[in-house]
Design an enzyme around this catalytic site. Structure first.
Site, PDB file in Angstrom:
ATOM      1  N   GLY B  55      37.101  11.769  21.270  1.00 58.32           N
ATOM      2  CA  GLY B  55      38.116  11.303  22.577  1.00 58.32           C
ATOM      3  C   GLY B  55      37.903  13.277  23.578  1.00 58.32           C
ATOM      4  O   GLY B  55      38.336  13.960  23.128  1.00 58.32           O
ATOM      5  N   THR B  56      37.144  12.581  24.402  1.00 59.28           N
ATOM      6  CA  THR B  56      37.242  13.883  25.027  1.00 59.28           C
ATOM      7  C   THR B  56      35.972  13.392  26.194  1.00 59.28           C
ATOM      8  O   THR B  56      35.552  12.511  26.851  1.00 59.28           O
ATOM      9  CB  THR B  56      36.234  14.723  24.332  1.00 59.28           C
ATOM     10  OG1 THR B  56      36.249  16.086  25.653  1.00 59.28           O
ATOM     11  CG2 THR B  56      34.906  15.190  24.589  1.00 59.28           C
ATOM     12  N   THR B  57      36.086  14.566  27.765  1.00 57.22           N
ATOM     13  CA  THR B  57      35.271  14.127  28.447  1.00 57.22           C
ATOM     14  C   THR B  57      34.564  15.519  28.761  1.00 57.22           C
ATOM     15  O   THR B  57      35.187  16.143  28.955  1.00 57.22           O
ATOM     16  CB  THR B  57      35.720  14.003  29.993  1.00 57.22           C
ATOM     17  OG1 THR B  57      37.132  13.042  29.888  1.00 57.22           O
ATOM     18  CG2 THR B  57      34.643  13.778  30.108  1.00 57.22           C
ATOM     19  N   LYS B  88      36.726  23.941  24.704  1.00 61.95           N
ATOM     20  CA  LYS B  88      35.680  22.229  25.050  1.00 61.95           C
ATOM     21  C   LYS B  88      34.112  23.536  25.317  1.00 61.95           C
ATOM     22  O   LYS B  88      33.207  22.740  25.353  1.00 61.95           O
ATOM     23  CB  LYS B  88      35.972  21.586  25.208  1.00 61.95           C
ATOM     24  CG  LYS B  88      37.310  20.816  24.471  1.00 61.95           C
ATOM     25  CD  LYS B  88      36.878  19.398  25.170  1.00 61.95           C
ATOM     26  CE  LYS B  88      38.742  18.769  24.011  1.00 61.95           C
ATOM     27  NZ  LYS B  88      38.680  17.126  24.873  1.00 61.95           N
TER      28      LYS B  88
END
Lengths: 250, 273
Positions: B55-57, B88
């Site tokens: 769950g990330t971009t 990140k």
């Protein structure tokens, strides 16, 4: 002294590893090999023992071999040991290409071969490789030519020109006196001149290979070598005549 | 006398864990396997447990001036937002960046491992920096050797080496792709929409940074698992540099400022009787 030369993992009281030194003796008995580095060319030359009459020289193994497209090797000493070392080096060249997607540098593969030779001086039950190698090649990115030498103890160093094997001291003396930065054909001539100091002249007794950045390794034909040898002899004769000439007048 | 044949072993294994790893860990990751009736099913479950966690971009693209790398900073566990300030973008070394998607611990550990054990040792041994190609290949080989054991890593390795800018996508299935534009994570479809439509090779650094920032913002707007702060980094010939870190909430009001609407009737104060 005899007690300290059986097993190589044993030092003698005065700090010698006798097996390694005996390996160097084996090298000194091997065929002469010379390497010369130019600005855009690197040349390897080895003394070739004249083939026996029935020996099929077309299929016999060449003495100067490719490790990769841009790296070549010649050696002096036990040729059977050479085969083992060359196979391991070739595998390492490809393994490096596979894991980092890059060809090896000359320094890397020299370090690998020297490391391998050293491993066999510090293990039980094995003997050192009885050969010194001359490794030539070009850096895959910068295109800089290099010449390296390794020996049975596992040390390696970079050279502008060097020789190993039989009579290497005389060849090295000649190179020290006559070395200068050369390129192309001049580098080839210098290597052959150095080898001719200790080998009887003729393409039959010399094997020469030239490496350039763009064309990789090229083995010179016997006729080509003969041609260059003839050139060298002519130059020598001219130099002799020039020396004698003015003296006679005076 | 037992013969010591370690010197006679063959050289590096041709694939699988790189030999440099052998000194740090055992030759192959070996631990007691759980005793279940259905080991394959157990493995599948283990992977499924970790899978939703991407769950990330994150995104990265190559352009004229180098590589632009951007990411959000939200960590979520199902519907719970566990952190809004996760880094990140991992700094592998001064000229290489890695992005994190998937298991945070896996990404952090393997990136740090790549930076020190692989890249730095390579530099010291070979007196020249490792290429982005080489670093990404070594990471991909390491991850491949742990295939099926539940690692969850979806990373992009971005850097500048002798051959110029380099960008690779590497994942824990062992896949490795070279490309000019990538986006990884649950918000990647939204980011790709903005990135692909606004991309030009010859952008300036500011234009590229704005494109990256907008792409991350739009992904955080629509994807619940992305949010927090949009960080943008640039990798140039002299290494990477962090350009900005903007809270996406503030970015929203920057892109869509609140326009005061016309008022039909104003309430006026009624004078007290």
């Amino acid at each position: 002294m005899a007690r300290y030369d059986r097993a190589i993992t044993v030092f003698s009281p005065d700090g010698h590893l006798f097996q390694v030194e005996y390996a160097l003796e084996a090298v000194r008995k091997g065929n002469a090999a010379v390497g010369v580095r130019g600005t855009d060319t690197v040349v390897l030359g080895v003394e070739k023992k004249s083939a026996a009459k029935l020996q099929d020289s077309r299929l016999s193994v060449r003495k100067i071999v490719n490790l990769d497209n841009h790296i070549a090797l010649a050696c002096a000493g036990l040729k059977a040991d050479a085969r083992v070392l060359i196979n391991r080096a070739r595998i390492e060249c490809q393994s490096h290409r596979l894991t980092v997607e890059d060809p090896v540098t000359v320094e890397y593969i020299t370090r690998y071969i020297a490391g391998l030779q050293q491993k066999y001086t510090q293990s039980g039950g094995v003997r050192p490789f009885g050969l010194s190698t001359l490794i030539i090649g070009f850096d895959p990115y910068t295109g800089v030519p290099s010449l390296y030498q390794t020996d049975p103890s596992g040390t390696f160093s970079a050279w502008k020109a060097n020789a190993t094997g039989r009579n290497s001291n005389s060849i090295r003396e000649f190179l020290e006196k006559n070395y200068k930065e050369t390129s192309g054909q001049e580098t080839i001539k210098l290597a052959i001149r150095a080898l001719l100091e200790v080998v009887e002249s003729g393409g039959k007794n010399i094997e020469v290979a030239v490496m350039t950045k763009d064309q990789g390794l090229r083995q010179l034909e016997e006729s080509e070598i003969d041609g260059i040898v003839a050139e060298i002899e002519a130059e020598k004769a001219a130099a002799e005549a020039a020396k004698k000439g003015p003296a006679r007048d005076a | 006398m037992k013969l010591d044949t370690t010197g006679l072993e063959s050289a590096l294994p041709l694939f699988g864990a790189n030999c440099q790893m052998v000194d740090g860990f055992t030759a192959a990751p070996a631990f007691d396997l759980p005793t279940t009736l259905d080991f394959d099913g157990f493995q599948k479950e283990a992977i499924q447990m970790v899978k939703p966690a991407k769950g990330t971009t994150t995104l990265a693209f190559i352009f004229k001036e180098g590589v632009m790398v951007a990411a959000d900073s939200r960590a979520s566990m199902g519907g719970y937002i566990s952190s809004q300030s996760v880094k990140k973008i991992i700094e592998i070394n001064p000229y290489m960046l890695g992005t994190m998607a998937g298991g945070a611990a896996d990404c952090q550990f393997w990136h740090r491992n790549l930076g020190i054990k692989v890249c730095r040792l390579h530099e010291l041994a070979n007196k020249r920096r490792i290429s982005v190609t080489g670093a990404s290949k070594l990471l991909a080989n390491i991850l491949y050797s742990y295939r099926g054991m539940g690692l969850s890593v979806g990373t992009m390795i971005a850097g500048w080496d002798e051959t110029g800018p380099g960008l690779y996508y590497v994942d824990s299935e062992g896949g490795r792709l070279k490309g000019p534009r990538f986006s990884v994570g649950s918000g990647s479809p939204y980011a790709y929409g903005v990135l692909d439509s606004g991309y030009r090779y010859d952008m300036s650094i500011e234009e590229a940074a704005e494109l990256a920032r907008r792409a991350i913002y739009h992904a955080t707007f629509r994807d619940g698992a992305s949010g927090g702060v949009a960080s943008v980094y640039h990798v140039g010939p002299n290494g990477w540099k962090k350009l900005s870190g903007d809270d996406v909430g503030e970015l929203h009001y920057k892109y869509y400022p609140v326009t005061p609407s016309t008022v039909e009737q104003e309430m006026v104060e009624v004078s007290g009787a």
